[in-house]
Design a protein around this motif. Structure first.
Motif, PDB file in Angstrom:
ATOM      1  N   ALA A  15       0.811  -1.254   0.000  1.00  0.00           N
ATOM      2  CA  ALA A  15       0.000   0.000   0.000  1.00  0.00           C
ATOM      3  C   ALA A  15       0.825   1.275   0.000  1.00  0.00           C
ATOM      4  CB  ALA A  15      -1.001   0.079   1.121  1.00  0.00           C
ATOM      5  N   GLY A  16       0.533   2.281  -0.579  1.00  0.00           N
ATOM      6  CA  GLY A  16       1.422   3.430  -0.741  1.00  0.00           C
ATOM      7  C   GLY A  16       0.871   4.697  -0.163  1.00  0.00           C
ATOM      8  N   ALA A  17       1.724   5.674   0.032  1.00  0.00           N
ATOM      9  CA  ALA A  17       1.299   6.977   0.523  1.00  0.00           C
ATOM     10  C   ALA A  17       1.875   8.037  -0.401  1.00  0.00           C
ATOM     11  CB  ALA A  17       1.789   7.193   1.955  1.00  0.00           C
ATOM     12  N   ALA A  18       1.112   9.097  -0.591  1.00  0.00           N
ATOM     13  CA  ALA A  18       1.518  10.137  -1.530  1.00  0.00           C
ATOM     14  C   ALA A  18       2.826  10.793  -1.126  1.00  0.00           C
ATOM     15  CB  ALA A  18       0.411  11.182  -1.630  1.00  0.00           C
ATOM     16  N   ALA A  19       3.085  10.819   0.157  1.00  0.00           N
ATOM     17  CA  ALA A  19       4.283  11.498   0.643  1.00  0.00           C
ATOM     18  C   ALA A  19       5.554  10.692   0.406  1.00  0.00           C
ATOM     19  CB  ALA A  19       4.133  11.789   2.135  1.00  0.00           C
ATOM     20  N   GLY A  20       5.444   9.464  -0.053  1.00  0.00           N
ATOM     21  CA  GLY A  20       6.627   8.653  -0.315  1.00  0.00           C
ATOM     22  C   GLY A  20       6.937   7.711   0.822  1.00  0.00           C
ATOM     23  N   ASP A  21       8.054   7.006   0.692  1.00  0.00           N
ATOM     24  CA  ASP A  21       8.408   5.977   1.657  1.00  0.00           C
ATOM     25  C   ASP A  21       8.843   6.571   2.988  1.00  0.00           C
ATOM     26  OD1 ASP A  21       7.876   4.239  -0.332  1.00  0.00           O
ATOM     27  OD2 ASP A  21       9.928   3.583  -0.663  1.00  0.00           O
ATOM     28  N   THR A  22       8.585   5.815   4.048  1.00  0.00           N
ATOM     29  CA  THR A  22       9.040   6.164   5.394  1.00  0.00           C
ATOM     30  C   THR A  22      10.017   5.095   5.843  1.00  0.00           C
ATOM     31  OG1 THR A  22       6.945   7.239   5.957  1.00  0.00           O
ATOM     32  CG2 THR A  22       8.333   6.520   7.790  1.00  0.00           C
ATOM     33  N   LYS A  23      11.156   5.526   6.378  1.00  0.00           N
ATOM     34  CA  LYS A  23      12.186   4.596   6.811  1.00  0.00           C
ATOM     35  C   LYS A  23      12.297   4.654   8.328  1.00  0.00           C
ATOM     36  CE  LYS A  23      16.524   2.909   4.926  1.00  0.00           C
ATOM     37  NZ  LYS A  23      17.621   3.212   3.987  1.00  0.00           N
ATOM     38  N   ILE A  24      12.158   3.495   8.961  1.00  0.00           N
ATOM     39  CA  ILE A  24      12.219   3.379  10.419  1.00  0.00           C
ATOM     40  C   ILE A  24      13.448   2.574  10.794  1.00  0.00           C
ATOM     41  CG2 ILE A  24      11.043   2.558  12.498  1.00  0.00           C
ATOM     42  CD1 ILE A  24       8.399   2.745  10.910  1.00  0.00           C
ATOM     43  N   GLY A  25      14.248   3.098  11.705  1.00  0.00           N
ATOM     44  CA  GLY A  25      15.406   2.390  12.213  1.00  0.00           C
ATOM     45  C   GLY A  25      15.136   1.819  13.587  1.00  0.00           C
ATOM     46  N   MET A  26      15.291   0.533  13.734  1.00  0.00           N
ATOM     47  CA  MET A  26      15.090  -0.129  15.024  1.00  0.00           C
ATOM     48  C   MET A  26      16.420  -0.662  15.534  1.00  0.00           C
ATOM     49  SD  MET A  26      12.749  -3.435  16.165  1.00  0.00           S
ATOM     50  CE  MET A  26      11.221  -2.509  16.300  1.00  0.00           C
ATOM     51  N   ILE A  27      16.888  -0.100  16.640  1.00  0.00           N
ATOM     52  CA  ILE A  27      18.061  -0.609  17.348  1.00  0.00           C
ATOM     53  C   ILE A  27      17.550  -1.269  18.615  1.00  0.00           C
ATOM     54  CG2 ILE A  27      20.208  -0.011  18.509  1.00  0.00           C
ATOM     55  CD1 ILE A  27      20.319   2.499  16.713  1.00  0.00           C
ATOM     56  N   THR A  28      17.772  -2.562  18.752  1.00  0.00           N
ATOM     57  CA  THR A  28      17.275  -3.260  19.929  1.00  0.00           C
ATOM     58  C   THR A  28      18.219  -4.407  20.278  1.00  0.00           C
ATOM     59  OG1 THR A  28      15.230  -4.080  20.958  1.00  0.00           O
ATOM     60  CG2 THR A  28      15.760  -4.924  18.744  1.00  0.00           C
ATOM     61  N   THR A  29      17.939  -5.083  21.377  1.00  0.00           N
ATOM     62  CA  THR A  29      18.831  -6.136  21.869  1.00  0.00           C
ATOM     63  C   THR A  29      18.349  -7.492  21.369  1.00  0.00           C
ATOM     64  OG1 THR A  29      19.277  -4.811  23.835  1.00  0.00           O
ATOM     65  CG2 THR A  29      19.905  -7.134  23.925  1.00  0.00           C
ATOM     66  N   LEU A  30      19.136  -8.105  20.489  1.00  0.00           N
ATOM     67  CA  LEU A  30      18.757  -9.372  19.871  1.00  0.00           C
ATOM     68  C   LEU A  30      19.710 -10.505  20.202  1.00  0.00           C
ATOM     69  CD1 LEU A  30      17.770  -7.980  16.347  1.00  0.00           C
ATOM     70  CD2 LEU A  30      16.246  -8.511  18.270  1.00  0.00           C
ATOM     71  N   SER A  31      20.741 -10.229  21.017  1.00  0.00           N
ATOM     72  CA  SER A  31      21.677 -11.274  21.422  1.00  0.00           C
ATOM     73  C   SER A  31      22.102 -11.025  22.860  1.00  0.00           C
ATOM     74  CB  SER A  31      22.901 -11.294  20.495  1.00  0.00           C
ATOM     75  OG  SER A  31      23.594 -10.059  20.552  1.00  0.00           O
ATOM     76  N   GLY A  32      22.587 -12.079  23.513  1.00  0.00           N
ATOM     77  CA  GLY A  32      23.024 -11.938  24.899  1.00  0.00           C
ATOM     78  C   GLY A  32      21.885 -12.089  25.884  1.00  0.00           C
ATOM     79  N   GLY A  33      22.157 -11.700  27.138  1.00  0.00           N
ATOM     80  CA  GLY A  33      21.224 -11.962  28.226  1.00  0.00           C
ATOM     81  C   GLY A  33      19.899 -11.244  28.129  1.00  0.00           C
ATOM     82  N   GLY A  34      19.833 -10.125  27.442  1.00  0.00           N
ATOM     83  CA  GLY A  34      18.575  -9.394  27.324  1.00  0.00           C
ATOM     84  C   GLY A  34      17.880  -9.578  25.998  1.00  0.00           C
ATOM     85  N   ALA A  35      18.279 -10.586  25.235  1.00  0.00           N
ATOM     86  CA  ALA A  35      17.755 -10.743  23.879  1.00  0.00           C
ATOM     87  C   ALA A  35      16.253 -10.971  23.833  1.00  0.00           C
ATOM     88  CB  ALA A  35      18.471 -11.897  23.176  1.00  0.00           C
ATOM     89  N   GLY A  36      15.704 -11.688  24.807  1.00  0.00           N
ATOM     90  CA  GLY A  36      14.276 -11.980  24.783  1.00  0.00           C
ATOM     91  C   GLY A  36      13.421 -10.732  24.770  1.00  0.00           C
TER      92      GLY A  36
END
Length: 376
Positions: A15-36
């Protein structure tokens, strides 16, 4: 969803929007003790993006490895090279403090799905920073309020020595009317709590409050259950949430914890979320998953009204919070942190699964203590 387990990934859906693409950056913990925790935030967020059917949204996902220096490097890359419009994902408050101020001052919107350090809620607030989860003190304040109602008079309290740990004990003490039998800050990532449990045993306390998220909470609860110390335990959801309870097992049964979300909150959005999350990922959602889901849906609601390129209009669209939250009613306070009801939950067992049920309201329509310091 195996592709999302790599350090960097991009997802584009329909689905598209007239304003163009939106880019979201997600930095999160995916390894180690807090990965869950990070995995649940990511999975809840991506479920909402997928359900939206929008192809004009790209999500770039990176693993911060729970290291502030890595998080800063990734943030710089996302802003300068990836040219993201919006950032999200950080779990830990020390990482948020390393990343968020710089990001928002570079005209990037940051929406927190978890970390809510007090420094960003008061004098350090910013018009481009929104917290969709809580201010760090909130669930601990609710635990203090519950302890009063339970008749506890002399609590022993402990938390890790980092920003969220300090906010936790501050929050509990703000609402708890009794005395403190002891107050300890433990090492972040600590796994052996024999010395702390010995101090609790000798303290004369009538109750224990602790904030130990992720693997720290698992270690503490198991050791506490084996110690023979028979004092009631109260804590925030972070040490009693869905992803942790299976590892803790019976040691957590009956413990009361505080949360702004649970799977048995009755509203159509939450019921559909719990069902669709379990169907897609073959596990029950956690508090963190609900926060990722709500964060994505807030962004989606704002994108229906404005593009991040029109910063003022997009900001107002975020402030309106015109989306259906898993929590029911959702609104921001003047510092762009939630005003919300926080519940007391009890750990129970349903068949082979350990989970929580809501006991009642601990604090209703609760804001945070730092909003008055925010000048926006």
């Amino acid at each position: 969803m195996k592709k999302l387990l790599s350090l960097t990934t991009a997802l584009a859906l329909m689905a598209g929007a007239a304003a163009g693409d939106t880019k979201i950056g997600m930095i999160t913990t995916l390894s180690g003790g807090g990965a869950g925790l990070g995995i649940d935030v990511r999975d809840g967020f991506m479920l909402a993006i997928e359900q939206s059917g929008r192809s004009d949204i790209e999500v770039v996902i990176e693993d911060d490895q729970r290291k502030p220096d890595i998080a800063v490097q990734l943030s710089d890359k996302m802003i300068q090279s990836e040219k993201v419009d919006i950032m999200t994902g950080i779990i830990w408050s020390n990482l948020a403090m390393a990343v968020v101020p710089s990001a928002v001052n570079q005209d990037v919107f940051y929406l927190s799905p978890n970390a809510g350090p007090s420094a960003l809620a008061g004098k350090g607030c910013h018009q481009n920073y929104f917290n969709v989860a809580w201010q760090n003190d909130n669930l601990h304040e609710a635990a203090g309020a519950f302890a009063n109602g339970a008749g506890y008079k002399n609590s022993f309290i402990l938390a890790p020595n980092y920003p969220a740990g300090k906010d936790a004990l501050t929050g509990y003490k703000r609402f708890f009317d009794g005395d403190l039998a002891g107050e300890l800050y433990t090492q972040l990532g600590q796994t052996d709590y024999a010395a702390e449990i010995a101090q609790i045993r000798a303290s004369g306390a009538d109750s224990v409050f602790f904030f130990l998220p992720g693997g720290m909470g698992i270690s503490f609860l198991k050791q506490y259950a084996d110690s023979g110390v028979d004092l009631p335990v109260v804590g925030p959801a972070f040490s009693f949430d869905q992803g942790i309870l299976q590892a803790v097992g019976g040691a957590a049964l009956g413990v009361v914890n505080t949360s702004q979300w649970n799977k048995d909150i009755v509203n159509p959005t939450n019921e559909a979320f719990v069902e669709s999350f379990a169907a897609k990922y073959d596990r029950l959602p956690s508090l963190y998953a609900s926060q990722g889901f709500d964060t994505a849906n807030l962004i989606l609601s704002a994108l229906e009204k404005a593009s991040p390129d029109d910063a003022d209009a997009f900001r107002e669209a975020l402030r309106a919070a015109d989306f259906d939250s898993t929590r029911g009613d959702f609104a921001f306070g003047p510092n762009q942190h939630p005003v919300q009801t926080i519940y007391a939950r009890e750990v129970i067992q349903e068949g082979d699964v350990f989970t929580n049920k809501i006991l009642g309201v601990a604090l209703e329509n609760h804001s945070d203590a730092y909003a008055a310091e925010c000048k926006m």
